[in-house]
Design a protein around this motif. Sequence first.
Motif, PDB file in Angstrom:
ATOM      1  N   TRP A   1       0.811  -1.215   0.000  1.00  0.00           N
ATOM      2  CA  TRP A   1       0.000   0.000   0.000  1.00  0.00           C
ATOM      3  C   TRP A   1       0.845   1.266   0.000  1.00  0.00           C
ATOM      4  O   TRP A   1       0.458   2.281  -0.560  1.00  0.00           O
ATOM      5  CB  TRP A   1      -0.922  -0.001   1.208  1.00  0.00           C
ATOM      6  N   PHE A   2       2.004   1.209   0.656  1.00  0.00           N
ATOM      7  CA  PHE A   2       2.822   2.398   0.773  1.00  0.00           C
ATOM      8  C   PHE A   2       4.119   2.269  -0.002  1.00  0.00           C
ATOM      9  O   PHE A   2       5.144   2.769   0.402  1.00  0.00           O
ATOM     10  CB  PHE A   2       3.095   2.709   2.252  1.00  0.00           C
ATOM     11  N   ASN A   3       4.047   1.549  -1.085  1.00  0.00           N
ATOM     12  CA  ASN A   3       5.196   1.433  -1.973  1.00  0.00           C
ATOM     13  C   ASN A   3       5.561   2.825  -2.484  1.00  0.00           C
ATOM     14  O   ASN A   3       4.724   3.519  -3.065  1.00  0.00           O
ATOM     15  CB  ASN A   3       4.835   0.525  -3.157  1.00  0.00           C
ATOM     16  N   PRO A   4       6.810   3.271  -2.276  1.00  0.00           N
ATOM     17  CA  PRO A   4       7.204   4.616  -2.721  1.00  0.00           C
ATOM     18  C   PRO A   4       6.949   4.872  -4.194  1.00  0.00           C
ATOM     19  O   PRO A   4       6.801   6.018  -4.606  1.00  0.00           O
ATOM     20  CB  PRO A   4       8.701   4.671  -2.393  1.00  0.00           C
ATOM     21  N   LYS A   5       6.880   3.809  -4.981  1.00  0.00           N
ATOM     22  CA  LYS A   5       6.625   3.984  -6.402  1.00  0.00           C
ATOM     23  C   LYS A   5       5.252   4.601  -6.649  1.00  0.00           C
ATOM     24  O   LYS A   5       5.029   5.332  -7.611  1.00  0.00           O
ATOM     25  CB  LYS A   5       6.734   2.630  -7.104  1.00  0.00           C
ATOM     26  N   TYR A   6       4.289   4.272  -5.749  1.00  0.00           N
ATOM     27  CA  TYR A   6       2.918   4.755  -5.927  1.00  0.00           C
ATOM     28  C   TYR A   6       2.542   5.830  -4.904  1.00  0.00           C
ATOM     29  O   TYR A   6       1.774   6.736  -5.203  1.00  0.00           O
ATOM     30  CB  TYR A   6       1.941   3.575  -5.825  1.00  0.00           C
ATOM     31  N   PHE A   7       3.062   5.718  -3.708  1.00  0.00           N
ATOM     32  CA  PHE A   7       2.693   6.647  -2.642  1.00  0.00           C
ATOM     33  C   PHE A   7       3.798   7.693  -2.510  1.00  0.00           C
ATOM     34  O   PHE A   7       4.787   7.506  -1.826  1.00  0.00           O
ATOM     35  CB  PHE A   7       2.514   5.885  -1.323  1.00  0.00           C
ATOM     36  N   THR A   8       3.634   8.802  -3.193  1.00  0.00           N
ATOM     37  CA  THR A   8       4.671   9.822  -3.238  1.00  0.00           C
ATOM     38  C   THR A   8       4.104  11.159  -2.792  1.00  0.00           C
ATOM     39  O   THR A   8       2.893  11.331  -2.627  1.00  0.00           O
ATOM     40  CB  THR A   8       5.209   9.967  -4.673  1.00  0.00           C
ATOM     41  N   SER A   9       5.004  12.132  -2.635  1.00  0.00           N
ATOM     42  CA  SER A   9       4.569  13.477  -2.274  1.00  0.00           C
ATOM     43  C   SER A   9       3.668  14.065  -3.363  1.00  0.00           C
ATOM     44  O   SER A   9       2.703  14.783  -3.073  1.00  0.00           O
ATOM     45  CB  SER A   9       5.785  14.375  -2.042  1.00  0.00           C
ATOM     46  N   THR A  10       3.968  13.747  -4.615  1.00  0.00           N
ATOM     47  CA  THR A  10       3.148  14.252  -5.720  1.00  0.00           C
ATOM     48  C   THR A  10       1.728  13.695  -5.650  1.00  0.00           C
ATOM     49  O   THR A  10       0.754  14.411  -5.909  1.00  0.00           O
ATOM     50  CB  THR A  10       3.785  13.898  -7.073  1.00  0.00           C
ATOM     51  N   VAL A  11       1.603  12.419  -5.310  1.00  0.00           N
ATOM     52  CA  VAL A  11       0.278  11.815  -5.164  1.00  0.00           C
ATOM     53  C   VAL A  11      -0.503  12.510  -4.047  1.00  0.00           C
ATOM     54  O   VAL A  11      -1.712  12.761  -4.173  1.00  0.00           O
ATOM     55  CB  VAL A  11       0.398  10.301  -4.893  1.00  0.00           C
ATOM     56  N   LEU A  12       0.168  12.841  -2.954  1.00  0.00           N
ATOM     57  CA  LEU A  12      -0.485  13.565  -1.869  1.00  0.00           C
ATOM     58  C   LEU A  12      -0.991  14.919  -2.346  1.00  0.00           C
ATOM     59  O   LEU A  12      -2.118  15.330  -2.030  1.00  0.00           O
ATOM     60  CB  LEU A  12       0.485  13.768  -0.708  1.00  0.00           C
TER      61      LEU A  12
ATOM     62  N   LEU B   1      -2.793  25.600  -7.681  1.00  0.00           N
ATOM     63  CA  LEU B   1      -1.670  26.327  -8.262  1.00  0.00           C
ATOM     64  C   LEU B   1      -0.340  25.704  -7.830  1.00  0.00           C
ATOM     65  O   LEU B   1       0.618  25.650  -8.606  1.00  0.00           O
ATOM     66  CB  LEU B   1      -1.733  27.788  -7.826  1.00  0.00           C
ATOM     67  N   LEU B   2      -0.289  25.218  -6.602  1.00  0.00           N
ATOM     68  CA  LEU B   2       0.904  24.531  -6.108  1.00  0.00           C
ATOM     69  C   LEU B   2       1.146  23.247  -6.893  1.00  0.00           C
ATOM     70  O   LEU B   2       2.294  22.916  -7.227  1.00  0.00           O
ATOM     71  CB  LEU B   2       0.741  24.227  -4.616  1.00  0.00           C
ATOM     72  N   LEU B   3       0.076  22.536  -7.213  1.00  0.00           N
ATOM     73  CA  LEU B   3       0.198  21.322  -8.025  1.00  0.00           C
ATOM     74  C   LEU B   3       0.710  21.657  -9.420  1.00  0.00           C
ATOM     75  O   LEU B   3       1.547  20.937  -9.973  1.00  0.00           O
ATOM     76  CB  LEU B   3      -1.165  20.615  -8.103  1.00  0.00           C
TER      77      LEU B   3
END
Length: 287
Positions: free
Chosen positions: A8-19, A145-147
């Motif tokens: 679930w928290f694989n860095p490949k999928y769970f990243t700061s960008t996803v947040l 805008l941050l995104l």
Amino acid sequence: MRYPSIQWFNPKYFTSTVLLQTAACGLLLGRAWQHLFWDAPYREFLWDEYWMKDFVSLILGLSWSEYVGNPLYDERIQLFSKGLGYFYLLAAGAAVGIKWFPRLARTILSAASGTLLILALIVWKEQGWQIGQLLEQSLQWATPLLLVANNKSTIPKQWVLLGARVIISCTFIGHGMYALGYYPIPGNFLEMTMRSLSIGEYPARQFLLLIGVLDVLAALGVLRPKRLKTAIFAYLIAWGLLTSLARVWGYFSLEFIENWLQMWLYELFIRFPHFMVPWFLWLEEKK
């Protein structure tokens, strides 16, 4: 036969960008729900004689009483609000798909951020031009805008992180100004605190006073997080999450659950940036 485990928290999928994408998407979905099924305060501006009388007279050729009393213009305001609701749905999709069609998504999200800023300014007017109200809404208009900035390779990463620090700080300072009593504590602040914690008015006021102090300290600390960095981000993320959930938890009613979902769930979505943008910044700081 072996099946691959789900990470679930694989860095490949769970990243700061996803947040950051999730924060923007939740915010835009919440605003879409508000505009489509409830109401946004555009009449606060459009029916203000001081601001609109000259426009109505010169452009529409109507007297003020003719403008306000004509149901056609009220219907147009409602259509405008619903149109923005559908636009926010489109913008939420743009937040999800920004990696697939970056240029188009950035254009849509930039426009959405602009309309959210206008909404924030109208709410600011509605609340008597209290600067704390404007500061408190910083994350609720600037997150798309941050995104956009985070997705654009020509914008240095340190600028994106600086922008995140500033809007987080503004939001928590604005919240802290109300909790500290710099402005009269809003009735809904007190009511949510009393409902959520099952306490009386006086303990609720003392609790909010403590939170106000912590809000301001954390807001200043996040600008240059050197000492107590983990504590600062833990507070920002935890308190941002709890204040977002407070409206859902404080007004929960199993008997009227359908009304509860319609009235309060979108308030949670609108506040996704309050804890997800600090979380995004924390993950970036750890890098």
